[in-house]
Scaffold this motif. Structure first.
Motif, mmCIF file in Angstrom:
data_model
loop_
_atom_site.group_PDB
_atom_site.id
_atom_site.type_symbol
_atom_site.label_atom_id
_atom_site.label_comp_id
_atom_site.label_asym_id
_atom_site.label_seq_id
_atom_site.Cartn_x
_atom_site.Cartn_y
_atom_site.Cartn_z
ATOM 1 N N UNK A 51 1.000 -1.212 0.046
ATOM 2 C CA UNK A 51 0.102 -0.135 -0.148
ATOM 3 C C UNK A 51 0.898 1.319 0.143
ATOM 4 N N UNK A 52 1.844 1.118 0.851
ATOM 5 C CA UNK A 52 2.943 2.355 0.984
ATOM 6 C C UNK A 52 3.550 2.459 -0.270
ATOM 7 N N UNK B 41 -12.494 -1.831 -2.918
ATOM 8 C CA UNK B 41 -13.005 -1.037 -1.381
ATOM 9 C C UNK B 41 -14.461 -0.638 -1.326
ATOM 10 N N UNK B 42 -15.199 -0.877 -2.706
ATOM 11 C CA UNK B 42 -16.677 -0.401 -2.299
ATOM 12 C C UNK B 42 -17.275 -1.777 -1.671
ATOM 13 N N UNK B 43 -17.061 -2.897 -1.659
ATOM 14 C CA UNK B 43 -17.418 -4.197 -1.146
ATOM 15 C C UNK B 43 -16.345 -4.711 0.016
ATOM 16 N N UNK C 118 -6.172 0.382 -0.510
ATOM 17 C CA UNK C 118 -6.314 1.587 0.189
ATOM 18 C C UNK C 118 -5.287 2.758 -0.204
ATOM 19 N N UNK C 119 -4.335 2.516 -0.846
ATOM 20 C CA UNK C 119 -3.370 3.389 -1.401
ATOM 21 C C UNK C 119 -4.199 4.516 -2.155
ATOM 22 N N UNK C 120 -5.383 4.176 -2.894
ATOM 23 C CA UNK C 120 -5.824 5.109 -3.860
ATOM 24 C C UNK C 120 -6.873 6.006 -2.868
ATOM 25 N N UNK C 121 -7.601 5.785 -1.856
ATOM 26 C CA UNK C 121 -8.064 6.864 -1.142
ATOM 27 C C UNK C 121 -6.959 7.593 -0.201
ATOM 28 N N UNK D 57 -11.281 7.415 6.206
ATOM 29 C CA UNK D 57 -10.682 6.583 5.420
ATOM 30 C C UNK D 57 -9.094 7.097 5.466
ATOM 31 N N UNK D 58 -8.824 8.300 5.644
ATOM 32 C CA UNK D 58 -7.376 8.811 5.964
ATOM 33 C C UNK D 58 -6.898 8.079 7.118
ATOM 34 N N UNK D 59 -7.846 8.228 8.321
ATOM 35 C CA UNK D 59 -7.405 7.575 9.745
ATOM 36 C C UNK D 59 -7.252 6.111 9.354
#
Lengths: 117, 238
Positions: A33-34, A58-60, B84-87, B216-218
């Motif tokens: 992710x980073x 992410x929507x699901x 989660x990188x996207x948001x 989302x950031x948190x």
């Protein structure tokens, strides 16, 4: 879609490999992710490819919790013995964390003059 | 015609049954949640988990057999964490505009969640394996499971605790923050994202878009922070 899925899996794989190789305390997907945040900031093409599919996953997000949640049935013994203590720990810590987090934010925002949006 | 029991004994060994059941149960949970006006107690995950738990116990299916099918859904937690990188990237400008309050609230909220959970559990004499399991419960599921595994906790139970934490957070956040008279949507969102990960974030988005974005950031930032500090804070209680 395939390109985006492949890229997301490759970032995860890269994260897992790095975490293992360097014996880092962070789980592989978090490293992935980073790395992807950095990638998105640097490459508009990566952004255009990955964003729609990542948003779709992410929507699901809450669906993905179900299999692990059902693990409840395999933990009935633990829940019977330590359940009330664990539940109390979760409730008290959630209340405390939300209150402390929100109050800290408000206080520091006031001190630094950061106005609400 | 083949006996229904025979068909069942064949199908119940096939991953397809439990994969289909997982999606169907979530679909039912989602419809019921919609019918209940998306109230936080009518959580689709909770409904799906209860339906499946009853089904497993009723049919005498061990969790391991269920997981053969459900693992295909469970696997997506990894790619979801990467996603989660996207948001997080999208919300980076917010972080820049409110960097100090965000970082202060993240640190305070994350440390409070871990230390208070460990202190309460330890006060009840919970064993070391369970302490390692409860420590990372405020982080999003794949992170909490990964961290619990690394610290000698129980991954399946970690997932259940994460889910419970999310539900508790989604239920208590609005009344608690109203009682504290916190009106800044950024503070409300960020604190719930840190304390109650994805389920808290989903709840925050229902209440207010700014709150949702900060939640989302948190959640994203706390996934990183929890992985870094939970093992270290756990050592204080072992």
């Amino acid at each position: 879609m395939i390109a985006a899925l492949a890229l997301i899996l490759l970032f995860q794989l890269g994260g897992e490999a790095t975490a293992q190789a360097l014996a880092l305390p962070l789980p592989g997907p978090v490293l992935g992710m980073i790395a992807l945040v950095a990638g998105l900031a640097l490459s508009p093409r990566l952004r255009a490819t990955v964003t729609p599919v990542a948003d779709g996953i992410l929507a699901h997000l809450s669906l993905l919790f179900v299999p692990a949640g059902v693990g409840l049935v395999a933990q009935l013994d633990v829940i019977r013995s330590a359940g009330p203590a664990l539940l109390l720990a979760l409730v008290v810590s959630s209340l405390a964390a939300i209150a402390v987090g929100a109050l800290t934010f408000t206080l520091v925002a006031r001190l630094t003059g950061s106005a609400p949006e | 015609m083949t006996d229904a029991a025979l068909i069942w004994s064949y199908l119940s060994r096939d991953p397809l049954v439990w994969l289909a059941a997982t999606l169907a149960a979530y679909w039912i949970g989602d419809r019921l949640s919609l019918a209940a006006g998306r109230k936080p107690w009518a959580n689709p995950v909770l409904i799906a988990v209860l339906l499946l738990a009853v089904l497993l116990v009723g049919t005498g299916t061990p969790y391991r057999a269920y997981f053969e099918g459900a693992q295909f859904v469970h696997f997506l937690l990894g790619p979801a964490t990467v996603s989660l990188a996207v948001p997080l990237w999208r919300n980076a400008p917010l972080l820049k505009r409110a960097a100090l309050p965000v970082i202060a609230a993240l640190l305070a909220g994350s440390v409070t969640a871990i230390v208070v959970a460990l202190a309460v559990a330890a006060a009840f004499g919970v064993d070391d394996v369970l302490l390692a399991t409860v420590a990372a419960k405020s982080a999003t599921a794949p992170v909490a499971i990964g961290v619990a595994e690394r610290m000698g906790g129980e991954p399946t139970l970690a997932a259940v605790l994460v889910l419970m934490t999310g539900l508790i957070g989604a239920l208590v956040a609005t009344p608690l923050l109203n009682a504290l008279r916190i009106t800044d949507w950024r503070a409300r969102g960020l604190s719930i994202g840190v304390a109650a990960h994805g389920l808290g974030t989903a709840r925050a988005f229902q209440v207010n878009p700014t709150a949702g974005t900060f939640a989302g950031l948190g959640m994203g930032l706390n996934a990183i922070l929890t992985a870094l500090i939970a093992p270290w804070l756990l050592r204080l209680f072992l």
